[in-house]
Design a protein around this motif. Structure first.
Motif, PDB file in Angstrom:
ATOM      1  N   SER A 173       0.837  -1.209   0.000  1.00  0.00           N
ATOM      2  CA  SER A 173       0.000   0.000   0.000  1.00  0.00           C
ATOM      3  C   SER A 173       0.869   1.256   0.000  1.00  0.00           C
ATOM      4  CB  SER A 173      -0.939   0.002   1.219  1.00  0.00           C
ATOM      5  OG  SER A 173      -0.198   0.099   2.429  1.00  0.00           O
ATOM      6  N   LEU A 174       1.976   1.227   0.737  1.00  0.00           N
ATOM      7  CA  LEU A 174       2.899   2.361   0.731  1.00  0.00           C
ATOM      8  C   LEU A 174       3.591   2.498  -0.621  1.00  0.00           C
ATOM      9  CD1 LEU A 174       4.661   1.922   4.211  1.00  0.00           C
ATOM     10  CD2 LEU A 174       2.872   3.573   3.619  1.00  0.00           C
ATOM     11  N   GLU A 225       2.540   2.038  -3.537  1.00  0.00           N
ATOM     12  CA  GLU A 225       1.735   2.588  -4.628  1.00  0.00           C
ATOM     13  C   GLU A 225       2.127   4.021  -4.942  1.00  0.00           C
ATOM     14  OE1 GLU A 225      -2.344   2.133  -3.657  1.00  0.00           O
ATOM     15  OE2 GLU A 225      -2.333  -0.057  -3.797  1.00  0.00           O
ATOM     16  N   THR A 226       2.535   4.761  -3.924  1.00  0.00           N
ATOM     17  CA  THR A 226       2.933   6.160  -4.132  1.00  0.00           C
ATOM     18  C   THR A 226       4.413   6.408  -3.851  1.00  0.00           C
ATOM     19  OG1 THR A 226       2.232   6.649  -1.857  1.00  0.00           O
ATOM     20  CG2 THR A 226       0.636   7.053  -3.631  1.00  0.00           C
ATOM     21  N   GLN A 227       5.000   5.622  -2.945  1.00  0.00           N
ATOM     22  CA  GLN A 227       6.410   5.832  -2.577  1.00  0.00           C
ATOM     23  C   GLN A 227       7.119   4.485  -2.474  1.00  0.00           C
ATOM     24  OE1 GLN A 227       5.670   8.194   1.064  1.00  0.00           O
ATOM     25  NE2 GLN A 227       6.599   9.925   0.012  1.00  0.00           N
ATOM     26  N   PRO A 228       7.479   3.890  -3.595  1.00  0.00           N
ATOM     27  CA  PRO A 228       8.065   2.543  -3.564  1.00  0.00           C
ATOM     28  C   PRO A 228       9.382   2.465  -2.796  1.00  0.00           C
ATOM     29  CG  PRO A 228       8.232   3.530  -5.755  1.00  0.00           C
ATOM     30  CD  PRO A 228       7.298   4.389  -4.967  1.00  0.00           C
ATOM     31  N   TYR A 281      11.020  -0.875  -5.256  1.00  0.00           N
ATOM     32  CA  TYR A 281      11.820   0.119  -5.976  1.00  0.00           C
ATOM     33  C   TYR A 281      12.856  -0.613  -6.807  1.00  0.00           C
ATOM     34  CZ  TYR A 281      14.584   4.360  -6.823  1.00  0.00           C
ATOM     35  OH  TYR A 281      15.233   5.415  -7.407  1.00  0.00           O
TER      36      TYR A 281
END
Length: 344
Positions: free
Chosen positions: A120-121, A123-126, A161
Motif C-alpha cells: 500500500s505504501l 503505490e505512491t512511494q516505492p 523500488y
C-alpha cells in the motif's frame, strides 16, 4: 530546594519497638525506593525506577522490541546519518505496528499483513516503502538473534523500488566535462573520490593529518572500518599543491569547511554547468573507483582493503560494472589469444 516527586506510594508499618517505619515505593513499577525524600540517593532511586518503567512499558510488543533494538550496541555503532534515517523509518513502522504483540509477529501467518502494508505504501512511494519494511525487518532479525521472537516473517521480501544505480558509472568523458566546469575546490573533491573510493561524508570530514605525503589513513564513518589508501601520483600532485586553509582537505574558496548542504548545492551546480546528460551522482564515483582499480589489475581483496567495501560488495559491483568496460573485454581477448598460441 526540595522537589515534590509524583508517582510515589508511601506505606507506614509499626515497628516492634512501637515506632513507625515509613517505606516509599515507585507507583508504576512497585519498586521500593532507597533513601529519604529530598536526598540524592532517593532521587537516583526514583529515576532508576522510572527508566525501568519505560523499558517495561509495552513489554512484549513491537514498540518494546524497537526500543530494545535502539538501545543495543548494533544500533549505536551505526553512523549518525544512518541512525537518523533509520529513526524516521522505525517511527513510521511503530506508528502502524507498535501495539502488535510479538506472539502475533512470530506467527508465520503475519507475513501477508506486513507485505500488504508495504504494497500500500509502495503505490505512491516505492523506495520509502522498501526502507520502512527493511528497517522493521532488521529489528525482527535482531530480536530473533536474542530470543525475543522465534520467527522473522519479513526476513526476505520483494522490493518495490527497482531502479538500481548499479549500471551507472562515470566514464572518462564525464570526468573531463565535469573538471572543465569545476572550480579547484570541487575538482579536488572529484579527484579524492575517484582515487580513494570513499563516501562523500568521510571525504568532507577528512583532515590533512590523515595524509602523510604517501598514503591516507582514515576510519570510515559507516561501519567504523579503518582503511589505508596509498596515494596515486595524480592524487599526490593534487594534494601537494592544494592550499591548506583549514584542518580538512576539502573547503570552500574562503577556507571554511563544507557543510553537507553547501557541498550538495555546489556539486549540483557544477554538474549542471558541465552539461552531462547521464543521471550520475557523487556516490557513483565510489563504484567507479572499484572498476578503475580492477582495470588496473587489482584483485577484489586488494580493492576491498582500499575502498572499505566488503569482499561480497566488491564482487557484486564488479559483476555489474565490468561486463560493460571495453578495457577488460580487450584484455580478455588478448589473454585468450595468448592461451591459444601456447596450446598449439
Amino acid at each position: 530546594m526540595r522537589v515534590k516527586l509524583k508517582g510515589i506510594n508511601t506505606v507506614r508499618y509499626p515497628a516492634a519497638d512501637g515506632s513507625t517505619v515509613t517505606y516509599y515505593y515507585h507507583r508504576a513499577t512497585g519498586r521500593r525506593l532507597q533513601g529519604e525524600p529530598g536526598t540524592a540517593e532517593f532521587q537516583a532511586s526514583f529515576e532508576e525506577a522510572g527508566r525501568a518503567s519505560s523499558q517495561e512499558r509495552g513489554a512484549g510488543t513491537v514498540s518494546w522490541l524497537i526500543r530494545q533494538y535502539c538501545d543495543s550496541l548494533q544500533w549505536k555503532k551505526l553512523a549518525e546519518s544512518t541512525r537518523a534515517i533509520g529513526t524516521l523509518n522505525l517511527k513510521a513502522a511503530e506508528a502502524k505496528w507498535g501495539t502488535t504483540p510479538l506472539k502475533h509477529v512470530e506467527n508465520p501467518r503475519s507475513r501477508p499483513l506486513f507485505l500488504r502494508w508495504h504494497d500500500s505504501l509502495a503505490e505512491t512511494q516505492p523506495r520509502a516503502a522498501d526502507n520502512k519494511l527493511a528497517a522493521l525487518a532488521r529489528v525482527f532479525s535482531w530480536g530473533y538473534d536474542r530470543g525475543h521472537v522465534t520467527h522473522n516473517p519479513i526476513a526476505t521480501f520483494e522490493r518495490a523500488y527497482g531502479n538500481s544505480r548499479a549500471e551507472l558509472i562515470w566514464l572518462p568523458e564525464h570526468v573531463t566535462a565535469f573538471e572543465a566546469a569545476a572550480g579547484p575546490e570541487i575538482e579536488l573533491a572529484l579527484l579524492l573520490a575517484l582515487h580513494t573510493g570513499q563516501r562523500q561524508g568521510d571525504l568532507l570530514r577528512l583532515p590533512w593529518s590523515a595524509y602523510d605525503g604517501h598514503a591516507i589513513t582514515m576510519r570510515q564513518g559507516k561501519g567504523g572500518r579503518k582503511v589505508w589508501i596509498p596515494a596515486t601520483i595524480a592524487l599526490r600532485d593534487a594534494l601537494g599543491t592544494a592550499p591548506r586553509r583549514a584542518t580538512t582537505m576539502l573547503t570552500k574558496a574562503d577556507g571554511v569547511a563544507w557543510s553537507k548542504s553547501a557541498f550538495h548545492h555546489a556539486w549540483k551546480a557544477t554538474f549542471a554547468k558541465a552539461g552531462i546528460s547521464d543521471d550520475l551522482h557523487f556516490h557513483d564515483l565510489r563504484g567507479t573507483a572499484v572498476t578503475m582499480l580492477s582495470e588496473a589489475g587489482c584483485t577484489p581483496q586488494e580493492i576491498a582493503t582500499i575502498t572499505g567495501h566488503t569482499l561480497a560488495s566488491v564482487n557484486k559491483i564488479l559483476e555489474v560494472y565490468l561486463a560493460r568496460t571495453k578495457a577488460l573485454a580487450q584484455s580478455a581477448i588478448v589473454k585468450l589469444d595468448a592461451h591459444c598460441r601456447n596450446a598449439r
